[in-house]
Design an enzyme around this catalytic site. Structure first.
Site, PDB file in Angstrom:
ATOM      1  N   ARG A  38       1.336  -1.048   0.285  1.00  0.00           N
ATOM      2  CA  ARG A  38      -0.105  -0.314  -0.474  1.00  0.00           C
ATOM      3  C   ARG A  38       0.370   1.458   0.066  1.00  0.00           C
ATOM      4  NH1 ARG A  38      -4.250   0.538   4.603  1.00  0.00           N
ATOM      5  NH2 ARG A  38      -2.518   1.083   6.048  1.00  0.00           N
ATOM      6  N   SER A 107     -12.012  -2.968   0.779  1.00  0.00           N
ATOM      7  CA  SER A 107     -12.103  -2.589   2.199  1.00  0.00           C
ATOM      8  C   SER A 107     -13.822  -2.074   2.312  1.00  0.00           C
ATOM      9  CB  SER A 107     -11.385  -1.200   2.525  1.00  0.00           C
ATOM     10  OG  SER A 107     -10.524  -1.157   2.220  1.00  0.00           O
ATOM     11  N   LYS A 136      -3.376   4.982   7.957  1.00  0.00           N
ATOM     12  CA  LYS A 136      -4.163   6.380   6.393  1.00  0.00           C
ATOM     13  C   LYS A 136      -4.786   7.717   6.744  1.00  0.00           C
ATOM     14  CE  LYS A 136      -6.995   3.559   4.920  1.00  0.00           C
ATOM     15  NZ  LYS A 136      -8.223   3.055   3.650  1.00  0.00           N
TER      16      LYS A 136
END
Length: 211
Positions: A38, A107, A136
């Site tokens: 990610r 998600s 995040k």
């Protein structure tokens, strides 16, 4: 998809001065079953280079490799699959691009999203964030363990609990019905990455009555 319990996502900001591939290799040595790349800030070329390194390592360890967001990168390195958020390319369009054999994870933060992902053909979903998390920038509010319980009761595809999961609270998540967990900072930011990963695996085994 292959059975999995412990899903680890890269988070280079949690281990300054240490190479991403070294940290993730230690996580694999400790028992991580899925590795996700990610990276929302690097250039496409940099993401591709990181993906190539992780693809080789995951081959070496027999670990499933997922790329977040970058479908073109995932296909270029022949990753096992992709992971998408609610605001990314729609599931049906992504499936058309990657074909029937690649894994697609979605998600989810609400039971309606989870059911939609299941109906749309997702291979697995992320359920969270269970707890507050800073991994995040665009993180949504915590959904708590009640969402884990709801997904366990109402969704039939595999799900992985994610978001703020640490060694001190993982048992709450497992007691809520999660059989698979995703960890970022607690593993990749650990001084002993392999040892911390092994501790999570022990908690997972204990929850299943194997330890």
């Amino acid at each position: 998809m292959k059975e999995f319990e412990l899903y680890v996502i890269t988070g280079e900001n949690f281990h300054p001065g240490r190479a991403m591939e070294d940290v993730m290799e230690e996580a694999m040595q400790g028992g991580a079953d899925i590795i996700q790349l990610r990276d929302k800030k690097s250039s496409k070329l940099e993401v591709l280079e990181k993906a190539r390194k992780l693809r080789q390592l995951t081959y070496d360890y027999g670990v499933t490799f997922i790329v977040n967001d970058h479908i073109d990168v995932a296909l270029t390195v022949d990753a096992d699959g992709i992971h998408l958020g609610q605001d990314d390319l729609p599931l049906a369009d992504a499936r058309q691009i990657v074909g029937p054999d690649k894994l697609i994870g979605i998600s989810t933060h609400a039971i309606e999203e989870a059911k939609a992902a299941e109906a749309g053909g997702a291979d697995y979903i992320g359920a969270g964030p269970v707890f507050p998390t800073n991994t995040k920038e665009d993180v949504v509010d915590p959904v708590a363990t009640s969402y884990v319980q709801a997904v366990k009761a109402e969704v039939n595809i595999p799900f992985v609990a994610i978001g703020g999961i640490k060694l001190h609270n993982v048992d709450e998540v497992l007691e809520a019905g999660a059989e698979r967990i995703c960890v970022v900072s607690e593993i990749v930011g650990a001084e002993d990455v392999k040892g911390t990963t092994e501790m999570f695996k022990k908690r997972l085994a204990a929850a299943k009555g194997e330890a």
